[in-house]
Design an enzyme around this catalytic site. Structure first.
Site, PDB file in Angstrom:
ATOM      1  N   LYS A   1       7.669  -6.790   9.670  1.00 36.03           N
ATOM      2  CA  LYS A   1       7.288  -7.501   8.445  1.00 36.03           C
ATOM      3  C   LYS A   1       8.318  -8.566   8.068  1.00 36.03           C
ATOM      4  CE  LYS A   1       4.258  -4.090   6.187  1.00 36.03           C
ATOM      5  NZ  LYS A   1       3.070  -4.958   6.093  1.00 36.03           N
TER       6      LYS A   1
ATOM      7  N   THR B   1       3.013   4.631   8.806  1.00 37.96           N
ATOM      8  CA  THR B   1       3.841   4.525   7.610  1.00 37.96           C
ATOM      9  C   THR B   1       3.972   5.869   6.908  1.00 37.96           C
ATOM     10  OG1 THR B   1       1.976   4.021   6.145  1.00 37.96           O
ATOM     11  CG2 THR B   1       3.075   2.145   7.233  1.00 37.96           C
TER      12      THR B   1
ATOM     13  N   ARG C   1       0.811  -1.202   0.000  1.00 38.90           N
ATOM     14  CA  ARG C   1       0.000   0.000   0.000  1.00 38.90           C
ATOM     15  C   ARG C   1       0.853   1.264   0.000  1.00 38.90           C
ATOM     16  NH1 ARG C   1      -0.264  -4.742   1.279  1.00 38.90           N
ATOM     17  NH2 ARG C   1       0.214  -4.316   3.446  1.00 38.90           N
TER      18      ARG C   1
ATOM     19  N   CYS D   1      -0.191   2.126  12.792  1.00 37.02           N
ATOM     20  CA  CYS D   1       0.031   1.073  11.791  1.00 37.02           C
ATOM     21  C   CYS D   1      -0.166  -0.242  12.515  1.00 37.02           C
ATOM     22  CB  CYS D   1       1.438   1.167  11.211  1.00 37.02           C
ATOM     23  SG  CYS D   1       1.886  -0.256  10.174  1.00 37.02           S
TER      24      CYS D   1
ATOM     25  N   CYS E   1      -5.460  -2.837   8.407  1.00 33.82           N
ATOM     26  CA  CYS E   1      -4.323  -2.155   7.782  1.00 33.82           C
ATOM     27  C   CYS E   1      -4.732  -0.699   7.644  1.00 33.82           C
ATOM     28  CB  CYS E   1      -4.004  -2.744   6.409  1.00 33.82           C
ATOM     29  SG  CYS E   1      -2.735  -1.800   5.505  1.00 33.82           S
TER      30      CYS E   1
ATOM     31  N   THR F   1      -2.907   1.950   6.476  1.00 35.71           N
ATOM     32  CA  THR F   1      -2.517   2.566   5.208  1.00 35.71           C
ATOM     33  C   THR F   1      -3.550   2.266   4.122  1.00 35.71           C
ATOM     34  OG1 THR F   1      -0.187   2.290   5.832  1.00 35.71           O
ATOM     35  CG2 THR F   1      -0.644   2.847   3.544  1.00 35.71           C
TER      36      THR F   1
END
Length: 238
Positions: free
Chosen positions: A165, A125, A48, A194, A83, A85
């Site tokens: 991640k 982010t 994203r 986030c 999520c 974002t």
């Protein structure tokens, strides 16, 4: 009992933690009192942040909308997307289905406003920050968003992408540096904006004055689909 649909995999660990938080928050004396969930864990959805910042031409929206349609065909009553974002596309996703789609950003603004909080430090982010996803909603509540300086924002992105991640251990010294900077800038509460950052809260003592957006999203889903445990009315760490 209502059925919850989850657009997941953005990323996978955050999705798993989101499901866990829903179960923990649900006032369910028996298995049968828990919320039925249909989860599509789809990590193949394009990044994203990369798309929003123009570093990628591959939009995540078509795949997300496809999953929303699949959930609708599963007769879910409510859809959530852990999520933040991806909330850049919230209105387009919500308009594509008849099922209500949770808006984690607006739910967070409601939560903060109810508690009289006016200045919030945001860890999120680059995509969320650059598109003013929180600012565009929070301004309607007279809530000011405070972001880390450029160097600390790089640390935020490193924690999200290089640590969480990638399945690596989080550098807590860097997390504390970011948190302390935001508090010194006048933030009353630090928002983990986030869902990957929720994993930091899961695995470490992050101290007080922190609100996890995944907790707000989970609380909203439980209230919409079942009954919330009373101890989860307050979500800001103390």
């Amino acid at each position: 009992m209502k059925k919850l649909g989850i657009i997941g995999g953005l990323g996978p660990m955050a999705t798993a933690y989101f499901m866990r938080r829903i179960i923990e928050m649900t006032d369910a004396p028996t298995d049968q009192d828990n919320i039925e969930m249909v989860i599509f864990n789809t990590p193949s959805i394009p990044d994203r942040t990369g798309f929003i910042l123009g570093n990628s031409t591959e939009s995540p929206l078509p795949k997300i909308v496809e999953l929303a349609h699949k959930l609708e065909r599963e007769n879910v009553d409510y859809i959530a997307m852990p999520c933040i974002t991806a909330h850049f596309f919230h209105d387009q996703i919500a308009d594509s289905v008849f099922v209500p789609v949770s808006n984690g950003i607006r739910e967070t603004a409601d939560y903060l406003a109810e508690r009289g909080i006016k200045r919030v430090g945001i860890m999120a982010t680059d995509g969320t920050k650059s598109m003013h996803l929180f600012d565009s909603v929070f301004k309607d509540y007279d809530i000011t968003c405070i972001y880390p300086d450029n160097e600390c924002q790089k640390l935020v992105m490193s924690i999200i992408y290089d640590d969480i991640k990638a399945g690596r251990k989080v550098a807590m010294k860097e997390f504390e540096l970011i948190k302390n900077q935001l508090l010194e800038m006048g933030a009353e509460v630090i928002l983990l904006g986030c869902t990957e950052l929720s994993i930091v809260k899961r695995d470490h003592n992050i101290g007080d004055k922190v609100l996890d957006v995944i907790d707000v999203l989970a609380q909203d889903c439980v209230k919409k689909c079942a009954k919330l445990r009373p101890e989860y009315e307050e979500l800001i760490t103390k």
